[in-house]
Design an enzyme around this catalytic site. Structure first.
Site, mmCIF file in Angstrom:
data_model
loop_
_atom_site.group_PDB
_atom_site.id
_atom_site.type_symbol
_atom_site.label_atom_id
_atom_site.label_comp_id
_atom_site.label_asym_id
_atom_site.label_seq_id
_atom_site.Cartn_x
_atom_site.Cartn_y
_atom_site.Cartn_z
ATOM 1 C CG ASP A 1 -0.318 0.049 2.521
ATOM 2 O OD1 ASP A 1 0.896 0.282 2.591
ATOM 3 O OD2 ASP A 1 -1.013 -0.147 3.528
ATOM 4 C CB SER A 2 0.212 4.520 -1.389
ATOM 5 O OG SER A 2 -0.875 5.059 -0.640
ATOM 6 N N GLY A 3 0.934 4.163 1.865
ATOM 7 C CA GLY A 3 1.163 5.015 3.019
ATOM 8 C C GLY A 3 0.009 5.969 3.278
ATOM 9 N N GLY A 4 -1.025 5.923 2.424
ATOM 10 C CA GLY A 4 -2.161 6.827 2.602
ATOM 11 C C GLY A 4 -2.887 6.639 3.913
ATOM 12 C CD GLN B 1 -9.648 7.448 0.184
ATOM 13 O OE1 GLN B 1 -10.585 7.412 0.973
ATOM 14 N NE2 GLN B 1 -8.572 6.689 0.324
ATOM 15 N N GLY C 1 -10.995 4.203 2.071
ATOM 16 C CA GLY C 1 -11.713 5.320 2.631
ATOM 17 C C GLY C 1 -12.626 4.996 3.784
ATOM 18 C CG ASP D 1 -5.549 -5.469 2.656
ATOM 19 O OD1 ASP D 1 -5.258 -4.989 3.774
ATOM 20 O OD2 ASP D 1 -5.923 -4.753 1.708
ATOM 21 C CB CYS E 1 -9.412 -27.121 10.348
ATOM 22 S SG CYS E 1 -8.298 -25.820 9.730
ATOM 23 C CB CYS F 1 -4.634 -25.129 9.289
ATOM 24 S SG CYS F 1 -4.976 -25.202 11.061
ATOM 25 C CB CYS G 1 -6.591 -28.128 12.818
ATOM 26 S SG CYS G 1 -7.450 -26.611 13.331
ATOM 27 C CG HIS H 1 -7.325 -22.269 12.955
ATOM 28 N ND1 HIS H 1 -7.885 -23.350 12.318
ATOM 29 C CD2 HIS H 1 -8.363 -21.530 13.445
ATOM 30 C CE1 HIS H 1 -9.204 -23.288 12.419
ATOM 31 N NE2 HIS H 1 -9.518 -22.195 13.100
#
Length: 422
Positions: free
Chosen positions: A111-114, A243, A270, A317, A355, A357, A360, A386
């Protein structure tokens, strides 16, 4: 921007593969925008929709990159602001880029730092909360969270900010953000933007939106210059960031303005309230080019994931899976539970039966409960593995449900179980 190493191919559209009920259609307020697709990057493909795990400082907290690959993560997202401060973008550039630096062979985002412009400037960690804890805009454009110091000051050219690490003063502009992100070397990066809060007045939102539009143009110009200058480096895709807070006209304007620019894809960011998430994402996706990917910044709760997908987000994300894991919270099909609870002291079953993973497959609730009580660091590792697997698989299954036409049945079953106890 055209590139032989970055592309997006559309798959199936949700509205073409399933028939939502009249109630679902009415609740959505318009035609469903969800779809599957494939993002191709220099370091591999991302089948969408996809959850992009967050590795803020070139690490997913408490989890090895090899473990992230084993649990099915397709890509990782790091934070340009944090990596700029430590260890510095020159270090990552010398290492061969973010992926090589952290021993991750798959696609990467930065990401840009915004977001830091907002959080450092006003001290708010949750962008839809006011200083008094309410969620309604007050028009307090200069508000700072109680007990916090304003560490960032914005102008039309860029931002001055103090490092949260040592107080040193730094300057970020669209050009600096592009230079930093090019050195970090992620496959997908975001244009520098100003993130407002719901506290900002309508007048300020309009001014900020124009500032972000002009910054977007500057980012493209600098990105093109650096791409030509850095011969031999893998192509890095640039996404514009939309935004506009909760104003339909501003969101649609931002989408049209940036959608007409030479971006490879788009980030939807935003200030917004949870209940408006789907509506705002749809405003944006209805205006954006259909042949470019859309990334929604910062969501991971199951209901938000389904809302994002059906309204046209391709990737998203969030830090939540590992953040809550460090407090002993773990995801199950029937909601989130707290492993520090005394009832798990002699529970020798896995976190979730069935599960796949690593945690588990090899460990019990009783053992991990003990690790948390003993303050052993590996406790966070096991629960983080997990939680990341749970979230990645949820989105993978939603993608498959779009493909086979069962999305709304899958959604109803999943959310009905997950929120059954609430």
């Amino acid at each position: 921007m055209s590139s032989s190493t970055f592309s997006f191919a559309l798959g199936k559209r949700l509205r073409e593969t399933t028939a939502p009920t009249a109630t679902q259609t009415q609740a959505n307020g318009g035609e469903f925008q969800g779809r599957t697709g494939t993002i191709t990057t220099p370091h591999g493909e991302i089948a969408t929709p996809a959850f992009i795990a967050v590795g803020t400082k070139a690490t997913v907290k408490a989890v090895l990159p090899e473990s992230m690959a084993d649990l099915g993560a397709q890509a990782l997202l790091a934070n340009a602001y944090h990596l700029y401060l430590q260890p510095g973008p020159d270090v990552l550039d010398a290492a061969g880029g973010l992926g090589k630096f952290m021993n991750w062979s798959g696609p990467t985002f930065t990401d840009s730092g915004g977001f830091q412009v907002m959080s450092l400037g006003a001290g708010f960690k949750v962008i839809n909360m006011n200083a008094d804890g309410t969620t309604h805009a007050t028009g307090a454009d200069d508000a700072v969270a109680p007990g916090k110091e304003r560490l960032a000051h914005i102008d039309d050219d860029g931002v001055w900010f103090k490092s949260h690490l040592n107080g040193d003063k730094h300057r970020f502009t669209p050009e600096v953000s592009m230079q930093v992100q090019h050195q970090i070397g992620a496959d997908i990066m975001f244009a520098f933007d100003e993130l407002t809060t719901l506290m900002n007045s309508r007048e300020y939102q309009e001014m900020s939106l124009e500032r972000t539009r002009l910054w977007a143009q500057r980012c493209i110009t600098e990105h093109q210059r650096l791409t030509e200058e850095r011969v031999g480096k893998p192509y890095q895709a640039l996404f514009g960031v939309l935004q506009g807070a909760q104003y339909e006209d501003l969101r649609r304007k931002a989408s049209r303005d940036l959608g007409a620019m030479d971006f490879d894809g788009f980030g939807i960011g935003g200030a917004l309230e949870k209940e408006n998430l789907g509506t705002i994402v749809r405003w944006c996706t209805e205006e954006l080019p259909e042949d470019k990917p859309r990334h929604l910044l910062g969501i991971s709760e199951p209901d938000d994931i389904f809302t994002a997908i059906e309204n046209g987000a391709d990737t998203f994300d969030c830090v939540s899976p590992t953040r809550v894991a460090r407090t002993s919270a773990f995801y199950t099909p029937y909601g989130r539970l707290n492993l520090s609870n005394a009832r798990f002291k002699k529970d020798f079953s896995p976190l979730v039966e069935g599960c796949d993973c690593y945690a588990c497959a090899h460990y019990t609730k009783a053992y991990i409960h003990h690790l948390f009580r003993a303050k052993e660091m590996v406790a966070a590792t096991l629960v983080s593995i997990h939680n990341e697997r749970f979230t990645v698989k949820l989105v993978d299954d939603a993608r498959l449900a779009i493909e086979d036409g069962s999305f709304f049945d899958f959604k109803a079953d999943t959310l009905g179980k997950y929120y059954s106890a609430k």
